[in-house]
Write a protein that holds these residues in place. Structure first.
Motif, PDB file in Angstrom:
ATOM      1  N   GLU A  58      52.398  64.263  75.297  1.00 48.94           N
ATOM      2  CA  GLU A  58      51.640  64.162  73.944  1.00 48.94           C
ATOM      3  C   GLU A  58      51.119  63.016  73.382  1.00 48.94           C
ATOM      4  OE1 GLU A  58      54.324  66.789  74.748  1.00 48.94           O
ATOM      5  OE2 GLU A  58      52.749  68.210  74.560  1.00 48.94           O
ATOM      6  N   LEU A  59      52.545  61.893  74.012  1.00 52.90           N
ATOM      7  CA  LEU A  59      51.991  60.348  73.733  1.00 52.90           C
ATOM      8  C   LEU A  59      51.549  59.875  73.833  1.00 52.90           C
ATOM      9  CD1 LEU A  59      56.495  59.910  73.919  1.00 52.90           C
ATOM     10  CD2 LEU A  59      54.768  60.164  71.655  1.00 52.90           C
ATOM     11  N   ALA A  60      50.182  60.329  75.051  1.00 53.25           N
ATOM     12  CA  ALA A  60      49.309  60.251  75.406  1.00 53.25           C
ATOM     13  C   ALA A  60      48.157  60.172  75.607  1.00 53.25           C
ATOM     14  CB  ALA A  60      49.294  59.549  77.260  1.00 53.25           C
ATOM     15  N   PRO A  61      47.765  61.262  74.748  1.00 50.02           N
ATOM     16  CA  PRO A  61      46.262  61.917  74.152  1.00 50.02           C
ATOM     17  C   PRO A  61      45.703  61.083  74.776  1.00 50.02           C
ATOM     18  CG  PRO A  61      47.503  61.077  72.272  1.00 50.02           C
ATOM     19  CD  PRO A  61      48.339  60.800  72.884  1.00 50.02           C
ATOM     20  N   LYS A  62      45.108  60.318  74.252  1.00 50.87           N
ATOM     21  CA  LYS A  62      43.916  59.510  75.029  1.00 50.87           C
ATOM     22  C   LYS A  62      43.714  59.103  75.865  1.00 50.87           C
ATOM     23  CE  LYS A  62      41.726  56.285  72.084  1.00 50.87           C
ATOM     24  NZ  LYS A  62      40.543  57.480  72.017  1.00 50.87           N
ATOM     25  N   LEU A  63      45.208  59.234  76.733  1.00 48.58           N
ATOM     26  CA  LEU A  63      44.698  58.930  78.458  1.00 48.58           C
ATOM     27  C   LEU A  63      45.011  60.309  79.094  1.00 48.58           C
ATOM     28  CD1 LEU A  63      47.269  55.783  78.350  1.00 48.58           C
ATOM     29  CD2 LEU A  63      44.700  55.911  78.590  1.00 48.58           C
ATOM     30  N   LEU A  64      45.551  61.120  78.640  1.00 46.50           N
ATOM     31  CA  LEU A  64      45.683  62.497  79.520  1.00 46.50           C
ATOM     32  C   LEU A  64      44.785  63.410  78.647  1.00 46.50           C
ATOM     33  CD1 LEU A  64      49.569  62.584  79.708  1.00 46.50           C
ATOM     34  CD2 LEU A  64      47.958  61.682  81.246  1.00 46.50           C
ATOM     35  N   GLY A  65      43.470  62.768  77.832  1.00 47.74           N
ATOM     36  CA  GLY A  65      42.729  64.146  77.172  1.00 47.74           C
ATOM     37  C   GLY A  65      41.882  63.637  77.201  1.00 47.74           C
ATOM     38  N   ASP A  66      41.101  62.689  76.366  1.00 47.57           N
ATOM     39  CA  ASP A  66      40.325  61.894  76.307  1.00 47.57           C
ATOM     40  C   ASP A  66      39.587  61.438  77.506  1.00 47.57           C
ATOM     41  OD1 ASP A  66      40.668  62.875  72.941  1.00 47.57           O
ATOM     42  OD2 ASP A  66      40.706  60.726  72.198  1.00 47.57           O
ATOM     43  N   TYR A  67      39.920  61.152  78.100  1.00 54.03           N
ATOM     44  CA  TYR A  67      39.797  59.820  79.292  1.00 54.03           C
ATOM     45  C   TYR A  67      38.941  60.973  80.551  1.00 54.03           C
ATOM     46  CZ  TYR A  67      40.489  57.397  84.015  1.00 54.03           C
ATOM     47  OH  TYR A  67      40.146  57.106  84.782  1.00 54.03           O
ATOM     48  N   PHE A  68      39.455  62.253  80.519  1.00 47.42           N
ATOM     49  CA  PHE A  68      38.870  62.832  80.770  1.00 47.42           C
ATOM     50  C   PHE A  68      37.472  63.363  81.164  1.00 47.42           C
ATOM     51  CE2 PHE A  68      44.001  64.109  82.217  1.00 47.42           C
ATOM     52  CZ  PHE A  68      43.957  63.988  83.345  1.00 47.42           C
ATOM     53  N   ASP A  69      37.247  63.559  79.368  1.00 50.76           N
ATOM     54  CA  ASP A  69      35.712  63.603  79.120  1.00 50.76           C
ATOM     55  C   ASP A  69      35.048  62.318  79.473  1.00 50.76           C
ATOM     56  OD1 ASP A  69      36.278  65.840  78.807  1.00 50.76           O
ATOM     57  OD2 ASP A  69      37.177  65.356  76.585  1.00 50.76           O
ATOM     58  N   LEU A  70      34.886  61.052  79.639  1.00 50.20           N
ATOM     59  CA  LEU A  70      34.460  60.396  80.211  1.00 50.20           C
ATOM     60  C   LEU A  70      33.641  60.685  82.062  1.00 50.20           C
ATOM     61  CD1 LEU A  70      36.630  57.733  78.655  1.00 50.20           C
ATOM     62  CD2 LEU A  70      35.093  58.347  78.378  1.00 50.20           C
ATOM     63  N   SER A  71      32.879  59.835  82.164  1.00 45.18           N
ATOM     64  CA  SER A  71      31.967  59.793  83.035  1.00 45.18           C
ATOM     65  C   SER A  71      32.417  58.813  84.022  1.00 45.18           C
ATOM     66  CB  SER A  71      31.016  58.630  83.298  1.00 45.18           C
ATOM     67  OG  SER A  71      30.894  57.202  82.375  1.00 45.18           O
ATOM     68  N   ASP A  72      32.663  58.769  85.227  1.00 44.77           N
ATOM     69  CA  ASP A  72      33.423  58.027  86.500  1.00 44.77           C
ATOM     70  C   ASP A  72      33.385  56.914  86.407  1.00 44.77           C
ATOM     71  OD1 ASP A  72      33.721  61.110  87.628  1.00 44.77           O
ATOM     72  OD2 ASP A  72      32.665  60.509  89.411  1.00 44.77           O
ATOM     73  N   ASP A  73      32.151  56.388  85.996  1.00 48.11           N
ATOM     74  CA  ASP A  73      32.281  54.671  86.206  1.00 48.11           C
ATOM     75  C   ASP A  73      33.140  54.056  84.820  1.00 48.11           C
ATOM     76  OD1 ASP A  73      30.116  53.803  87.796  1.00 48.11           O
ATOM     77  OD2 ASP A  73      28.416  54.318  86.612  1.00 48.11           O
ATOM     78  N   GLU A  74      33.097  54.849  83.616  1.00 47.10           N
ATOM     79  CA  GLU A  74      33.364  53.994  82.637  1.00 47.10           C
ATOM     80  C   GLU A  74      35.437  55.028  81.955  1.00 47.10           C
ATOM     81  OE1 GLU A  74      31.624  55.610  78.649  1.00 47.10           O
ATOM     82  OE2 GLU A  74      31.814  57.460  79.800  1.00 47.10           O
ATOM     83  N   GLN A  75      35.422  55.669  83.380  1.00 46.80           N
ATOM     84  CA  GLN A  75      37.114  56.015  84.231  1.00 46.80           C
ATOM     85  C   GLN A  75      37.450  54.995  85.250  1.00 46.80           C
ATOM     86  OE1 GLN A  75      37.054  60.180  86.117  1.00 46.80           O
ATOM     87  NE2 GLN A  75      37.309  61.014  83.928  1.00 46.80           N
ATOM     88  N   LEU A  76      36.605  54.455  85.870  1.00 45.69           N
ATOM     89  CA  LEU A  76      37.744  53.300  86.751  1.00 45.69           C
ATOM     90  C   LEU A  76      37.313  52.060  86.100  1.00 45.69           C
ATOM     91  CD1 LEU A  76      37.805  52.402  89.533  1.00 45.69           C
ATOM     92  CD2 LEU A  76      35.189  52.234  89.355  1.00 45.69           C
TER      93      LEU A  76
END
Length: 176
Positions: A58-76
């Motif tokens: 729960e301390l990393a919602p951006k990294l363990l939540g929102d991140y998964f919805d981004l495109s491959d290029d954005e994640q990389l």
């Protein structure tokens, strides 16, 4: 929520573990990402779950939540920014959590690679340097491996929080 140690002081405890950290630091950005992925693919089950009570997703919602919805290029690009310690929103989110949670982030990303997270290209072949580094980490005992992983993970991400000076540095005693 900031890292608990001075990022300029390695947590690697021996010359052997420091050599592994130094070899990792000598890799280029994409080689570091590939090595991290390959380590977690081979050893991930023993890295993060080693201290489940010490992690808090729960301390990393951006990294363990929102991140998964981004495109491959954005994640990389986010992974590269974290490795390169760039001052970005995601790199700051990563830099603001402690090492155990940073390891949890890499573990979650490695588990989801090729599914919800950008994966290695199918034709990818690790370099000799990456394979040598994999062999070096596998040769270490568990505690040494964890100290290497914590050091590497803790050196990534961006934070502008500075360590608190010690009494030896300031010459002042704490007052109550």
């Amino acid at each position: 929520m900031t890292t608990s140690y001075d990022k300029n002081i390695s947590q690697a405890r021996s010359n052997e573990t420091q050599k592994v950290v130094d070899a990792f630091n000598a890799l280029d950005t994409d080689a570091k990402l590939a090595w991290f992925y390959l380590v977690y693919k081979k050893m991930g089950d023993s890295i993060t779950p080693a201290a489940p009570a010490a992690t808090d997703p729960e301390l990393a919602p951006k990294l363990l939540g929102d991140y998964f919805d981004l495109s491959d290029d954005e994640q990389l690009e986010i992974m590269r920014d974290i490795v390169n310690r760039k001052d970005t929103e995601y790199s700051r989110a990563y830099g603001a959590i402690k090492e155990n949670n940073q390891l949890l982030v890499w573990y979650a990303w490695a588990v989801a690679m090729g599914d919800k997270v950008v994966g290695l290209p199918a034709s990818y072949k690790p370099s000799k340097a990456i394979n040598d580094l994999l062999s070096q980490i596998e040769a270490l005992d568990f505690d040494e491996q964890i100290s290497v992983f914590r050091t590497i993970a803790g050196e990534m991400g961006y934070t502008d929080v500075k360590p608190i000076e010690t009494q030896a540095q300031t010459g002042k005693t704490p007052s109550l």
